[in-house]
Design a protein around this motif. Sequence first.
Motif, PDB file in Angstrom:
ATOM      1  N   HIS A  27      25.504  82.118  87.281  1.00 43.54           N
ATOM      2  CA  HIS A  27      26.182  81.043  87.095  1.00 43.54           C
ATOM      3  C   HIS A  27      26.307  80.292  88.083  1.00 43.54           C
ATOM      4  CE1 HIS A  27      26.664  80.888  82.560  1.00 43.54           C
ATOM      5  NE2 HIS A  27      27.496  81.860  82.940  1.00 43.54           N
ATOM      6  N   ARG A  28      25.664  78.596  87.938  1.00 40.36           N
ATOM      7  CA  ARG A  28      25.566  77.747  89.039  1.00 40.36           C
ATOM      8  C   ARG A  28      26.302  76.768  88.635  1.00 40.36           C
ATOM      9  NH1 ARG A  28      22.469  77.619  93.722  1.00 40.36           N
ATOM     10  NH2 ARG A  28      21.050  79.302  92.777  1.00 40.36           N
ATOM     11  N   ASP A  29      27.750  76.861  89.766  1.00 44.07           N
ATOM     12  CA  ASP A  29      28.945  76.213  88.553  1.00 44.07           C
ATOM     13  C   ASP A  29      29.501  74.753  89.947  1.00 44.07           C
ATOM     14  OD1 ASP A  29      28.305  76.790  86.340  1.00 44.07           O
ATOM     15  OD2 ASP A  29      29.875  78.405  86.455  1.00 44.07           O
ATOM     16  N   LEU A  41      35.396  76.611  88.451  1.00 47.98           N
ATOM     17  CA  LEU A  41      34.856  75.798  88.013  1.00 47.98           C
ATOM     18  C   LEU A  41      34.698  74.749  86.898  1.00 47.98           C
ATOM     19  CD1 LEU A  41      32.972  79.492  88.746  1.00 47.98           C
ATOM     20  CD2 LEU A  41      33.072  77.525  90.709  1.00 47.98           C
ATOM     21  N   ASP A  42      33.393  74.055  86.573  1.00 47.52           N
ATOM     22  CA  ASP A  42      32.916  73.466  85.844  1.00 47.52           C
ATOM     23  C   ASP A  42      31.383  74.075  85.411  1.00 47.52           C
ATOM     24  OD1 ASP A  42      32.330  71.820  84.148  1.00 47.52           O
ATOM     25  OD2 ASP A  42      32.013  69.780  85.420  1.00 47.52           O
ATOM     26  N   ARG A  43      31.682  74.158  83.903  1.00 45.90           N
ATOM     27  CA  ARG A  43      30.535  75.005  83.774  1.00 45.90           C
ATOM     28  C   ARG A  43      29.182  73.815  82.723  1.00 45.90           C
ATOM     29  NH1 ARG A  43      31.108  80.800  81.469  1.00 45.90           N
ATOM     30  NH2 ARG A  43      30.240  81.683  83.745  1.00 45.90           N
ATOM     31  N   ASP A  44      29.753  72.774  82.105  1.00 45.53           N
ATOM     32  CA  ASP A  44      29.359  71.650  81.239  1.00 45.53           C
ATOM     33  C   ASP A  44      29.178  70.205  81.927  1.00 45.53           C
ATOM     34  OD1 ASP A  44      31.526  71.519  81.221  1.00 45.53           O
ATOM     35  OD2 ASP A  44      31.778  71.823  78.408  1.00 45.53           O
ATOM     36  N   GLY A  45      29.520  69.736  82.597  1.00 46.24           N
ATOM     37  CA  GLY A  45      28.935  68.501  83.534  1.00 46.24           C
ATOM     38  C   GLY A  45      30.012  67.502  83.812  1.00 46.24           C
ATOM     39  N   ASP A  50      36.297  74.732  83.407  1.00 44.84           N
ATOM     40  CA  ASP A  50      35.945  75.473  82.168  1.00 44.84           C
ATOM     41  C   ASP A  50      35.715  77.257  82.101  1.00 44.84           C
ATOM     42  OD1 ASP A  50      35.297  73.230  80.835  1.00 44.84           O
ATOM     43  OD2 ASP A  50      33.138  73.271  81.831  1.00 44.84           O
ATOM     44  N   THR A  73      29.242  73.795  94.981  1.00 41.81           N
ATOM     45  CA  THR A  73      28.147  74.305  94.440  1.00 41.81           C
ATOM     46  C   THR A  73      28.372  75.866  94.557  1.00 41.81           C
ATOM     47  OG1 THR A  73      26.763  72.386  93.818  1.00 41.81           O
ATOM     48  CG2 THR A  73      25.464  74.629  93.045  1.00 41.81           C
ATOM     49  N   TYR A  75      27.527  79.310  93.699  1.00 46.78           N
ATOM     50  CA  TYR A  75      26.335  80.535  92.328  1.00 46.78           C
ATOM     51  C   TYR A  75      26.972  82.090  92.577  1.00 46.78           C
ATOM     52  CZ  TYR A  75      22.581  82.545  91.313  1.00 46.78           C
ATOM     53  OH  TYR A  75      21.702  84.878  90.772  1.00 46.78           O
TER      54      TYR A  75
END
Length: 127
Positions: A27-29, A41-45, A50, A73, A75
């Motif tokens: 993942h890259r969050d 971390l925010d996964r959906d922008g 999330d 960011t 990763y």
Amino acid sequence: MKLYKKVVPYVLAGSALLMTGCDSVAHRDVIVAKQNGTIYLDRDGDGLADFAVIYDSDTTKSIIYPYAMPGDTMYYEYKSAYQNSQKIPGCNISNCEINGYNANQIKYMQDINNIRSEIGQKKTRTL
């Protein structure tokens, strides 16, 4: 037939080794917050947390956690066994990068900051 007997066992053994490396999720969050050894971390922008990475290992916590800041960011890869979980332990993360810097590069920057702080010079990044 001799070539077939020599090549096929190696191909089968090599494919088995490749399949063991596919047991991770990447993942890259964006980092939203951090507190008490946990990075959120925010996964959906949408700007809301999330997912959480819990750093309980002293080694990774002392390198990654102090460097990470909201807005960075991150990763990371983790074992697929945690795929349906919203919290994973930091010790189960591999190949972790923050803003493109891996743990070794971050450790190097922290060492430079320690040297510069000893003589009162500007740090590369405030930790």
